[in-house]
Design a protein around this motif. Structure first.
Motif, PDB file in Angstrom:
ATOM      1  N   LEU A  45       1.023  -1.269   0.001  1.00 60.44           N
ATOM      2  CA  LEU A  45      -0.274  -0.288  -0.228  1.00 60.44           C
ATOM      3  C   LEU A  45       0.853   1.349   0.280  1.00 60.44           C
ATOM      4  CD1 LEU A  45      -2.666  -1.107   2.356  1.00 60.44           C
ATOM      5  CD2 LEU A  45      -2.742  -1.072  -0.244  1.00 60.44           C
ATOM      6  N   ILE A  46       1.884   1.104   0.841  1.00 55.71           N
ATOM      7  CA  ILE A  46       2.554   2.515   0.757  1.00 55.71           C
ATOM      8  C   ILE A  46       3.193   2.518  -0.428  1.00 55.71           C
ATOM      9  CG2 ILE A  46       5.037   3.155   1.774  1.00 55.71           C
ATOM     10  CD1 ILE A  46       2.413   3.060   3.767  1.00 55.71           C
ATOM     11  N   PRO A  47       4.279   1.692  -1.210  1.00 54.86           N
ATOM     12  CA  PRO A  47       3.912   2.346  -2.771  1.00 54.86           C
ATOM     13  C   PRO A  47       3.323   2.594  -3.615  1.00 54.86           C
ATOM     14  CG  PRO A  47       5.360  -0.117  -2.307  1.00 54.86           C
ATOM     15  CD  PRO A  47       4.219   0.180  -1.370  1.00 54.86           C
ATOM     16  N   VAL A  48       2.317   1.783  -3.894  1.00 54.47           N
ATOM     17  CA  VAL A  48       1.109   2.199  -4.391  1.00 54.47           C
ATOM     18  C   VAL A  48       0.829   3.716  -3.623  1.00 54.47           C
ATOM     19  CG1 VAL A  48      -1.288   1.841  -5.300  1.00 54.47           C
ATOM     20  CG2 VAL A  48       0.285  -0.302  -4.954  1.00 54.47           C
ATOM     21  N   GLY A  49       0.429   4.189  -2.761  1.00 54.66           N
ATOM     22  CA  GLY A  49       0.428   5.605  -2.234  1.00 54.66           C
ATOM     23  C   GLY A  49       1.061   6.792  -2.664  1.00 54.66           C
ATOM     24  N   ARG A  51       2.978   6.526  -5.378  1.00 56.16           N
ATOM     25  CA  ARG A  51       2.735   6.718  -6.837  1.00 56.16           C
ATOM     26  C   ARG A  51       2.186   7.429  -7.003  1.00 56.16           C
ATOM     27  NH1 ARG A  51       5.931   4.332 -11.000  1.00 56.16           N
ATOM     28  NH2 ARG A  51       4.862   4.073 -12.753  1.00 56.16           N
ATOM     29  N   LEU A  52       0.796   7.188  -6.525  1.00 59.24           N
ATOM     30  CA  LEU A  52      -0.351   8.178  -6.400  1.00 59.24           C
ATOM     31  C   LEU A  52      -0.428   9.391  -5.898  1.00 59.24           C
ATOM     32  CD1 LEU A  52      -3.174   5.526  -5.552  1.00 59.24           C
ATOM     33  CD2 LEU A  52      -2.611   6.309  -7.996  1.00 59.24           C
ATOM     34  N   LEU A  53       0.090   9.488  -5.347  1.00 63.04           N
ATOM     35  CA  LEU A  53       1.260  11.048  -4.449  1.00 63.04           C
ATOM     36  C   LEU A  53       1.787  11.576  -5.863  1.00 63.04           C
ATOM     37  CD1 LEU A  53       0.944  10.147  -0.460  1.00 63.04           C
ATOM     38  CD2 LEU A  53      -0.768  11.754  -1.929  1.00 63.04           C
ATOM     39  N   SER A  54       2.459  11.101  -5.854  1.00 62.64           N
ATOM     40  CA  SER A  54       3.705  11.654  -6.746  1.00 62.64           C
ATOM     41  C   SER A  54       2.426  11.649  -8.093  1.00 62.64           C
ATOM     42  CB  SER A  54       4.892  11.015  -7.571  1.00 62.64           C
ATOM     43  OG  SER A  54       4.654   9.840  -7.778  1.00 62.64           O
ATOM     44  N   GLU A  56       2.208   9.850 -10.593  1.00 58.14           N
ATOM     45  CA  GLU A  56       2.791   8.712 -11.900  1.00 58.14           C
ATOM     46  C   GLU A  56       1.596   7.771 -12.203  1.00 58.14           C
ATOM     47  OE1 GLU A  56       6.565   7.127 -11.066  1.00 58.14           O
ATOM     48  OE2 GLU A  56       6.509   8.324  -9.563  1.00 58.14           O
ATOM     49  N   PRO A  57       1.088   7.106 -12.941  1.00 63.35           N
ATOM     50  CA  PRO A  57      -0.159   6.723 -13.223  1.00 63.35           C
ATOM     51  C   PRO A  57       0.252   4.590 -12.728  1.00 63.35           C
ATOM     52  CG  PRO A  57       1.369   6.769 -15.649  1.00 63.35           C
ATOM     53  CD  PRO A  57       1.969   7.661 -14.244  1.00 63.35           C
ATOM     54  N   LEU A  58      -0.555   4.444 -11.915  1.00 61.11           N
ATOM     55  CA  LEU A  58      -0.888   3.453 -11.879  1.00 61.11           C
ATOM     56  C   LEU A  58      -1.773   2.187 -12.547  1.00 61.11           C
ATOM     57  CD1 LEU A  58      -0.292   2.072  -8.428  1.00 61.11           C
ATOM     58  CD2 LEU A  58      -2.402   2.104  -8.503  1.00 61.11           C
ATOM     59  N   THR A  59      -0.324   1.964 -13.447  1.00 61.94           N
ATOM     60  CA  THR A  59      -0.422   1.224 -14.499  1.00 61.94           C
ATOM     61  C   THR A  59      -0.154  -0.833 -14.178  1.00 61.94           C
ATOM     62  OG1 THR A  59       1.501   0.820 -15.028  1.00 61.94           O
ATOM     63  CG2 THR A  59       0.107   2.072 -16.079  1.00 61.94           C
ATOM     64  N   LEU A  60      -1.190  -2.105 -15.108  1.00 61.51           N
ATOM     65  CA  LEU A  60      -1.145  -2.702 -14.196  1.00 61.51           C
ATOM     66  C   LEU A  60       0.505  -2.745 -14.490  1.00 61.51           C
ATOM     67  CD1 LEU A  60      -2.601  -5.247 -13.050  1.00 61.51           C
ATOM     68  CD2 LEU A  60      -2.973  -5.783 -15.644  1.00 61.51           C
ATOM     69  N   ALA A  61       1.265  -2.966 -15.444  1.00 61.19           N
ATOM     70  CA  ALA A  61       2.805  -3.520 -15.975  1.00 61.19           C
ATOM     71  C   ALA A  61       3.829  -3.138 -14.620  1.00 61.19           C
ATOM     72  CB  ALA A  61       2.708  -2.514 -16.570  1.00 61.19           C
TER      73      ALA A  61
END
Length: 86
Positions: A45-49, A51-54, A56-61
């Motif tokens: 959840l931290i890396p996803v968060g 990425r969202l805060l910066s 950056e796109p949250l892609t499946l890849a």
């Protein structure tokens, strides 16, 4: 593979100690495994968060390359030619 064997041996040793002391395992196996799985998912959840805060796109890849190997313990997949944002 070595980590899996060490983990299995440690689990067996813990089980033998519980049996020798005549105590039950602190958690039913399914509950314990679900708890461990929850910890692995929660760590991502931290890396996803971030990425969202910066923004950056949250892609499946990205998720497949960065998060799935940490959750499943497998090697990251080889990037495909169209996985440019990994």
């Amino acid at each position: 593979m070595k980590a899996w064997i060490i983990s299995l041996v440690c689990g067996v040793v813990a089980g033998v100690i519980y049996a020798l002391l005549d105590v039950d395992s602190p958690a039913p196996p399914v509950v314990a495994l679900l708890g461990l799985f929850g910890m692995l998912v929660g760590e991502q959840l931290i890396p996803v968060g971030r990425r969202l805060l910066s923004r950056e796109p949250l892609t499946l890849a990205w998720f497949r390359h960065e998060c799935v190997p940490k959750i499943s313990g497998s090697a990251p997949p080889a990037p495909a030619k169209d996985d440019r944002d990994v």
